[in-house]
Write an enzyme that holds these catalytic residues in place. Structure first.
Site, PDB file in Angstrom:
ATOM      1  N   PHE A  37      -5.386  -0.085 -86.137  1.00 21.23           N
ATOM      2  CA  PHE A  37      -5.349  -0.613 -84.781  1.00 21.23           C
ATOM      3  C   PHE A  37      -6.644  -0.251 -84.045  1.00 21.23           C
ATOM      4  O   PHE A  37      -7.302  -1.089 -83.443  1.00 21.23           O
ATOM      5  CB  PHE A  37      -4.138  -0.067 -84.034  1.00 21.23           C
ATOM      6  CG  PHE A  37      -3.955  -0.658 -82.660  1.00 21.23           C
ATOM      7  CD1 PHE A  37      -3.199  -1.806 -82.484  1.00 21.23           C
ATOM      8  CD2 PHE A  37      -4.538  -0.057 -81.552  1.00 21.23           C
ATOM      9  CE1 PHE A  37      -3.036  -2.359 -81.221  1.00 21.23           C
ATOM     10  CE2 PHE A  37      -4.380  -0.606 -80.285  1.00 21.23           C
ATOM     11  CZ  PHE A  37      -3.624  -1.754 -80.125  1.00 21.23           C
ATOM     12  N   LEU A  84      20.131  -0.412 -54.442  1.00 21.30           N
ATOM     13  CA  LEU A  84      21.551  -0.703 -54.635  1.00 21.30           C
ATOM     14  C   LEU A  84      22.393   0.329 -53.910  1.00 21.30           C
ATOM     15  O   LEU A  84      21.978   1.459 -53.701  1.00 21.30           O
ATOM     16  CB  LEU A  84      21.877  -0.642 -56.126  1.00 21.30           C
ATOM     17  CG  LEU A  84      21.164  -1.648 -57.016  1.00 21.30           C
ATOM     18  CD1 LEU A  84      21.588  -1.449 -58.461  1.00 21.30           C
ATOM     19  CD2 LEU A  84      21.440  -3.070 -56.559  1.00 21.30           C
ATOM     20  N   GLU A 113      24.134  -2.139 -67.103  1.00 22.52           N
ATOM     21  CA  GLU A 113      22.839  -1.643 -67.571  1.00 22.52           C
ATOM     22  C   GLU A 113      22.755  -0.150 -67.315  1.00 22.52           C
ATOM     23  O   GLU A 113      23.476   0.389 -66.495  1.00 22.52           O
ATOM     24  CB  GLU A 113      21.709  -2.342 -66.782  1.00 22.52           C
ATOM     25  CG  GLU A 113      21.684  -3.845 -66.999  1.00 22.52           C
ATOM     26  CD  GLU A 113      21.007  -4.598 -65.851  1.00 22.52           C
ATOM     27  OE1 GLU A 113      20.234  -3.988 -65.104  1.00 22.52           O
ATOM     28  OE2 GLU A 113      21.275  -5.799 -65.726  1.00 22.52           O
ATOM     29  N   LYS A 115      20.869   3.130 -65.788  1.00 23.12           N
ATOM     30  CA  LYS A 115      20.043   3.339 -64.595  1.00 23.12           C
ATOM     31  C   LYS A 115      18.984   4.384 -64.935  1.00 23.12           C
ATOM     32  O   LYS A 115      19.294   5.564 -65.071  1.00 23.12           O
ATOM     33  CB  LYS A 115      20.927   3.821 -63.444  1.00 23.12           C
ATOM     34  CG  LYS A 115      20.243   3.809 -62.109  1.00 23.12           C
ATOM     35  CD  LYS A 115      21.257   4.122 -61.007  1.00 23.12           C
ATOM     36  CE  LYS A 115      20.594   4.073 -59.647  1.00 23.12           C
ATOM     37  NZ  LYS A 115      19.457   4.979 -59.518  1.00 23.12           N
ATOM     38  N   ASP A 117      15.825   6.889 -64.772  1.00 24.58           N
ATOM     39  CA  ASP A 117      15.344   7.813 -63.755  1.00 24.58           C
ATOM     40  C   ASP A 117      13.827   7.769 -63.717  1.00 24.58           C
ATOM     41  O   ASP A 117      13.139   8.629 -64.233  1.00 24.58           O
ATOM     42  CB  ASP A 117      15.840   9.221 -64.092  1.00 24.58           C
ATOM     43  CG  ASP A 117      15.932  10.067 -62.844  1.00 24.58           C
ATOM     44  OD1 ASP A 117      15.742   9.516 -61.739  1.00 24.58           O
ATOM     45  OD2 ASP A 117      16.180  11.269 -62.971  1.00 24.58           O
ATOM     46  N   TYR A 224      14.665  -5.396 -65.793  1.00 26.92           N
ATOM     47  CA  TYR A 224      16.093  -5.680 -65.670  1.00 26.92           C
ATOM     48  C   TYR A 224      16.491  -6.747 -64.666  1.00 26.92           C
ATOM     49  O   TYR A 224      17.670  -6.961 -64.456  1.00 26.92           O
ATOM     50  CB  TYR A 224      16.861  -4.394 -65.389  1.00 26.92           C
ATOM     51  CG  TYR A 224      16.280  -3.500 -64.298  1.00 26.92           C
ATOM     52  CD1 TYR A 224      16.143  -3.956 -62.992  1.00 26.92           C
ATOM     53  CD2 TYR A 224      15.896  -2.191 -64.595  1.00 26.92           C
ATOM     54  CE1 TYR A 224      15.638  -3.132 -62.003  1.00 26.92           C
ATOM     55  CE2 TYR A 224      15.383  -1.360 -63.613  1.00 26.92           C
ATOM     56  CZ  TYR A 224      15.252  -1.841 -62.314  1.00 26.92           C
ATOM     57  OH  TYR A 224      14.747  -1.026 -61.340  1.00 26.92           O
ATOM     58  N   LYS A 311      26.665   6.399 -60.249  1.00 28.96           N
ATOM     59  CA  LYS A 311      25.833   7.547 -60.626  1.00 28.96           C
ATOM     60  C   LYS A 311      26.648   8.612 -61.325  1.00 28.96           C
ATOM     61  O   LYS A 311      27.754   8.941 -60.878  1.00 28.96           O
ATOM     62  CB  LYS A 311      25.183   8.122 -59.375  1.00 28.96           C
ATOM     63  CG  LYS A 311      24.066   7.253 -58.838  1.00 28.96           C
ATOM     64  CD  LYS A 311      23.121   8.125 -58.078  1.00 28.96           C
ATOM     65  CE  LYS A 311      21.773   7.509 -57.893  1.00 28.96           C
ATOM     66  NZ  LYS A 311      20.852   8.453 -57.267  1.00 28.96           N
ATOM     67  N   CYS A 405      -1.011  41.347 -59.215  1.00 27.06           N
ATOM     68  CA  CYS A 405      -0.647  40.989 -60.579  1.00 27.06           C
ATOM     69  C   CYS A 405       0.368  42.002 -61.128  1.00 27.06           C
ATOM     70  O   CYS A 405       0.116  43.205 -61.079  1.00 27.06           O
ATOM     71  CB  CYS A 405      -1.885  40.960 -61.465  1.00 27.06           C
ATOM     72  SG  CYS A 405      -1.481  40.622 -63.188  1.00 27.06           S
ATOM     73  N   CYS A 408      -1.471  43.965 -64.209  1.00 19.03           N
ATOM     74  CA  CYS A 408      -2.657  44.812 -64.102  1.00 19.03           C
ATOM     75  C   CYS A 408      -2.917  45.290 -62.682  1.00 19.03           C
ATOM     76  O   CYS A 408      -3.816  46.097 -62.454  1.00 19.03           O
ATOM     77  CB  CYS A 408      -3.883  44.086 -64.636  1.00 19.03           C
ATOM     78  SG  CYS A 408      -4.450  42.787 -63.535  1.00 19.03           S
ATOM     79  N   CYS A 423      -4.347  35.619 -61.269  1.00 20.03           N
ATOM     80  CA  CYS A 423      -4.875  36.972 -61.381  1.00 20.03           C
ATOM     81  C   CYS A 423      -6.330  36.824 -61.831  1.00 20.03           C
ATOM     82  O   CYS A 423      -6.601  36.253 -62.883  1.00 20.03           O
ATOM     83  CB  CYS A 423      -4.093  37.774 -62.419  1.00 20.03           C
ATOM     84  SG  CYS A 423      -4.957  39.287 -62.890  1.00 20.03           S
ATOM     85  N   CYS A 429      -6.788  42.136 -67.946  1.00 24.08           N
ATOM     86  CA  CYS A 429      -5.357  41.900 -67.697  1.00 24.08           C
ATOM     87  C   CYS A 429      -4.702  41.568 -69.045  1.00 24.08           C
ATOM     88  O   CYS A 429      -5.036  40.557 -69.658  1.00 24.08           O
ATOM     89  CB  CYS A 429      -5.224  40.758 -66.701  1.00 24.08           C
ATOM     90  SG  CYS A 429      -3.529  40.371 -66.255  1.00 24.08           S
TER      91      CYS A 429
HETATM   92 ZN   LIG Z   1      -3.562  40.649 -64.052  1.00 18.73          ZN
END
Ligand SMILES: [Zn+2]
Length: 670
Positions: A37, A84, A113, A115, A117, A224, A311, A405, A408, A423, A429
Site C-alpha cells: 500500500f 435525541l 442501532e 449508540k 460514545d 447512521y 442509555k 517530590c 527525592c 520534579c 530522583c
Molecule cells: Zn524527584
C-alpha cells in the site's frame, strides 16, 4: 513518462488506493500488505509531484493532512442537528412506543442501532464527493472540520454507485479502545497528560488545528442517518444499506425489529455484549423505520418524536477514598493515584483510580476519606467521577496536590499551560533515573535484551548503574554477583549491550528520553540534524523549522542540551561508540557546490542510476530538482523514452540537455 500516460497511471493508482483503503478501513479485510500500500502511495505522490497539473484535492494522497493551521468556520446546518431524548428505563421506552402507536397506528417497524460514545458529525456529499464535514455545535450551526475529517480512512472521499446528487449522512466519529490506549501510551511516553476517555480523545482530535496530527490518530466512524431531497427509498434501514453500497461505513450491528419486544431483546443483549466490542457504546438508539411516518411524527423543539436513545446504566460503584499516592515517571511528571476501599465494579475488584493531575483533584473538590463514585470507562484504571458530599466525614480536609517530590524531596514545578507537575531533579530522583534506564533499554529504543525493570532496579540499588553511560561500563563478573542472575544470562546482557552500539542515530536519539521527543519526533529531528553535535547546537528557530516541531518540543530540547549533566553524559556515550550521528553524513560531506543556484529536470529512463538516485545527487551537489521545463531550467538530464514534447520545449527555451554520463561527469562522479 509522457503526460497522457502519466494521467492514466495516476488515475489508476488513485482508484486502486481508494479500493484498498475501503478494504482495510471499512471492510476490515485488506487484500494487500501495508508495505505494498505504502509503495503504491509513494508512486502516486511522486507522479503527482512530477505532474502538478493533475493535482486533485480528492486524491488519496491528500489524506496525510495539511500543515496549515486553521480557525474553524461556523456552518449553518441545512437540517438542524438535534439530539435525541434519552431514557434509562424500559418503562419509559414502553411509553415512547405507546405514543408512537397512538399517533401512527400499529403497522410499522423499528431500526435499532448502537449508540457510539464519540462525537457527532454531518457529512455532505455532492456528486459523490465529500464536500463538507460539520460538528453538531449548538444544533443549528457547527464547526467546519472537513480538513480533519478527510484524514479519517474509513470515510470515503469519493463514492461509487447510484448515489443521489446531494445528500447528508450523519454518524459518529470515535476512537476504538485500542487506539485510545495507544494514543494515551504515546502521550505518556512523550511526558504529556493522557485523555480522560475515548470520547474526549475523539472530540479533541477533531478540533486539532493541524490536520496532519489528526491523520495520525486512529479515528473511526459509523454512519447512521441519511438526509436528502432525493432519498433513494423511504425506509431508513434501506437507505443505510444503499449508503453501504456506495462505500460508506455502516454498523453491522444495526437491526430491524418488528415489535417492541424485539427492541427490548436488542437492548438487553447489548447491555452485556457491549463489553466485547472493540469500542465503547453507552446505549442503543431506536428509530421508526418508515420516513413518511417519521415526518408524520415530527419534532419537539429539542428532539425528534420518532426516535429515542436508551442509555445503559454507567458501570458505577461507590467506595471510600483511603489515600492519594503520587507516582513519578521517567520525565519527572507526577501523577496522582487514588487508593480506594476495594469494591466490585464491572466484574473486577477495584482498589485504585486515576486522578490524572491537580486540576482533576480540585475539580472534584476531593477531601480525605470522601465517599466517591467510581466509573469504569475505556481505561484499564477506573476513574473517580464524583463525590457524595452528604457523606463526607466531619472536619475532613481538602486534598491539596503535593508541593515536593515524594521520591527525592525537590520542589515540584508546573509549566504554565500544562496540566502536569514535574520534579525537576532529573539527575538524582530515583524513579526518573530508573525510568530513563528502562526507556533506554526498551525494544524500540536500544533494544538491550535480558535487562528488565527488575534488573535495572537491582543495578541501581547496588550502585552499579546510575546514568546511561554506566551500562557500557558493566562487566559480566559484576552482573554474576547480582541475585537471580546466572553466568549465561550475565554474558547475554553484556553481548546485548555491545550490540546496541549498532543501533542507528534516530533510535539512539529517541532512547535518550528527551521530554516530548517520541519516536516520530526523533526521526524527524535525526533527518534534519545529522549528528548530536548539530542538534545540540541548533537554535530555537532552526528547531521550529523542522516539520512538527513546535515551541514546546523545541524548548524541551534546548533545556536538555543546556544541562551540564546531560552534556557530560553525551560525551561519555560518544566515547563508548554509540551512533550519535547518521551514517549518511559521510556521503553528504563528499558532495560539492557545483550545482549551486542551478535548476535541473530529470526525465526518462536511465541505465546506471534510478531517477531518485540522480535527484539525490543533484541535491547533494547543491542543485534544485523541478518537474517541468521552464525558462528557469538550467539543465535537462535526458534519459531514454523521454517525451518528445519535453525535449522540444527544452530546445526552444535554450536549456542545456545532458545525457546520464554527461551529468555524472559534470558533478565529478565519473
Ligand atoms: Zn524527584
Amino acid at each position: 513518462m509522457e503526460k497522457e500516460a502519466a494521467k492514466i497511471h495516476i488515475e489508476q493508482l488513485r482508484e486502486e488506493l481508494n479500493y484498498h483503503n475501503h478494504k482495510y478501513y471499512v471492510e476490515n479485510s485488506p487484500e494487500i500488505s501495508d508495505q505494498e500500500f505504502d509503495h503504491k502511495m509513494r508512486e502516486l505522490m511522486n507522479l503527482e509531484k512530477q505532474f502538478p497539473e493533475f493535482e486533485d484535492p480528492d486524491s488519496p494522497s491528500m489524506r496525510v493532512g495539511s500543515d496549515l493551521n486553521k480557525e474553524f468556520e461556523q456552518v449553518v446546518h441545512k437540517y438542524p442537528m438535534l439530539s435525541l431524548s434519552n431514557t434509562y428505563s424500559e418503562e419509559e421506552l414502553q411509553d415512547f412506543h405507546n405514543r408512537v402507536v397512538k399517533a401512527v397506528g400499529n403497522d410499522f417497524r423499528y431500526v435499532c442501532e448502537l449508540k457510539y460514545d464519540g462525537t457527532a458529525i454531518g457529512l455532505t456529499y455532492q456528486n459523490g464527493k465529500l464536500i463538507r464535514a460539520v460538528t453538531r455545535g449548538d444544533g443549528t450551526q457547527g464547526d467546519d472540520v472537513t480538513q480533519n475529517v478527510r484524514t479519517i480512512r474509513s470515510i470515503p472521499l469519493k463514492l461509487t454507485g447510484d448515489y443521489p446528487g446531494e445528500f447528508e449522512i450523519r454518524g459518529e466519529i470515535f476512537l476504538p479502545l485500542k487506539g485510545f490506549q495507544w494514543l494515551n501510551a504515546e502521550k505518556e511516553k512523550a511526558g504529556e497528560a493522557p485523555f480522560a476517555n475515548p470520547r474526549n480523545a475523539a472530540a479533541g482530535s477533531l478540533k486539532l488545528q493541524n490536520s496532519s496530527l489528526v491523520a495520525k490518530r486512529p479515528l473511526d466512524t459509523y454512519l447512521y442517518y441519511m438526509l436528502s431531497e432525493e432519498l433513494p427509498t423511504m425506509s431508513h434501514y434501506e437507505n443505510l444499506l444503499k449508503a453501504k453500497s456506495w462505500g460508506l461505513k455502516i454498523s453491522p450491528h444495526t437491526q430491524v425489529c418488528n415489535s417492541i419486544d424485539e427492541v427490548f431483546e436488542f437492548i438487553r443483549h447489548w447491555d452485556t455484549a457491549r463489553h466485547e466490542l472493540p469500542f465503547e457504546i453507552d446505549g442503543a438508539v431506536i428509530k421508526v423505520d418508515n420516513i413518511h411516518l417519521q415526518q408524520e411524527l415530527g419534532f419537539t423543539a429539542k428532539s425528534p418524536r420518532w426516535a429515542i436513545a436508551y442509555k445503559f446504566k454507567a458501570e458505577e460503584a461507590r467506595t471510600r477514598l483511603l489515600s492519594v499516592d503520587y507516582q513519578v515517571g521517567r520525565t519527572g511528571a507526577v501523577t496522582p493515584v487514588a487508593n480506594l476501599e476495594p469494591v466490585q465494579l464491572a466484574g473486577t475488584t477495584v482498589k485504585r483510580a486515576s486522578l490524572h493531575n491537580a486540576d482533576v483533584i480540585s475539580g472534584l473538590g476531593l477531601h480525605c476519606n470522601d465517599l466517591v463514585t467510581v466509573e469504569k470507562g475505556g481505561e484499564i484504571i477506573p476513574k473517580i467521577t464524583g463525590v457524595v458530599k452528604e457523606e463526607r466525614p466531619e472536619k475532613s480536609l481538602p486534598i491539596h496536590f503535593i508541593k515536593e517530590c515524594p521520591e527525592c524531596g525537590a520542589p515540584l514545578m508546573r509549566v504554565e499551560g500544562e496540566a502536569a507537575h514535574y520534579c525537576p531533579n532529573s539527575a538524582s530522583c530515583p524513579p526518573q533515573i530508573k525510568g530513563k534506564l528502562e526507556h533506554f533499554i526498551s525494544r524500540r529504543a536500544m533494544n538491550i535484551d535480558g535487562l528488565g525493570a527488575e534488573t535495572i532496579n537491582l543495578l541501581y540499588t547496588k550502585g552499579l548503574v546510575n546514568t546511561l553511560p554506566d551500562l557500557y561500563k558493566l562487566k559480566a563478573s559484576q552482573l554474576i554477583t547480582l541475585e537471580r542472575l546466572g553466568d549465561k544470562s550475565a554474558r547475554n546482557i553484556i553481548t546485548s549491550i555491545k550490540n546496541s552500539l549498532e543501533v542507528p542515530w534516530p533510535r539512539v536519539l529517541y532512547a535518550l528520553g528527551i521530554r516530548f521527543v517520541g519516536e516520530t519526533v526523533a526521526k524527524k529531528l535525526a533527518a534534519s540534524f545529522a549528528s548530536i553535535d548539530k542538534l545540540s547546537g541548533a537554535t530555537e528557530e532552526e528547531l521550529i523549522a523542522v516539520d512538527e516541531i513546535g515551541n514546546k518540543i523545541a524548548g524541551s530540547i534546548l533545556a536538555f542540551f543546556t544541562s551540564e549533566a546531560n552534556k557530560k553524559m553525551i560525551e561519555e556515550l560518544k566515547s563508548y561508540g554509540l551512533q550519535l550521528a547518521g551514517k549518511e553524513e559521510t556521503s553528504i560531506s563528499k558532495a560539492s557546490n557545483i550545482l549551486e543556484g542551478k535548476t535541473l529536470v530529470i526525465s526518462g529512463k536511465f541505465s546506471r542510476y534510478s531517477r531518485d538516485q540522480l535527484k539525490e545527487m543533484i541535491e547533494t551537489h547543491g542543485g534544485k530538482n523541478t518537474g517541468s521545463v521552464t525558462g528557469k531550467t538550467d539543465y535537462l538530464v535526458a534519459g531514454e523514452n523521454m517525451g518528445p514534447s519535453k525535449l522540444e520545449k527544452a530546445e526552444k527555451q535554450g536549456v542545456k540537455i545532458l545525457s546520464e554520463n554527461q551529468f555524472l561527469e559534470l558533478i565529478g562522479e565519473e
